[in-house]
Design a protein around this motif. Sequence first.
Motif: not given
Length: 187
Positions: A90-98, A116-123, A125-132, A149-153
């Motif tokens: 559901s679109i109304n589920s908890t938003v965990v990132g973009q 080509a996209m980056t998953f930027a997590f917002k909640t 233990e993964y808050n501020g971390s990304t995967i590409t 192919v990569g990530g951060s945090g």
Amino acid sequence: MSKLILILAAQILLLTTIASAGDGGDFASTMNPARLHNKEKLTHLRVYWHDIRSGQNPSSIMIQPPIKKYSSTYFGSITMMDNKLTSGVSINSTVVGQAQGFYAGAAQPELGFLMAMTFAFKTGEYNGSTITILGRNTVLSEVREMPVVGGSGIFRLARGHVELRTKLFDKKTGDAIVEYNCFVLHY
């Protein structure tokens, strides 16, 4: 024996870096050899990607139309996105990132996109971390796979893959919900 080899390799790298410092700069340094002993972890994340093309506030917008006006494969099109990632369908589920990036029609005989996209997590233990994620998505296939192919945090030096399954597709609006099972190796 292998511990000794790792220590010797780290010392050689350190000596090489020190020796090259005299030729014009301190542009490189050797990584802490103790870090070489860290174990890789495998993290599994399941998120739902909401590609909303309709309504007053779409999350994805086609910025380049296909090269043929009525192309069924969208070849040549480019769509920018800033899609919600949620914990449930559901679109109304908890938003965990973009999911931020683009997808482009890259196949002529079938419906296939280069994504080509980056998953930027917002909640959590993964808050501020990304995967590409970068790869080919043949959207009409039941299950698709693309590489991480990569990530951060927390996901620095990440590698792995994602498996995609379409959960909902509205042919009239183009809106879609896709389940992403992410298998990420990281330190």
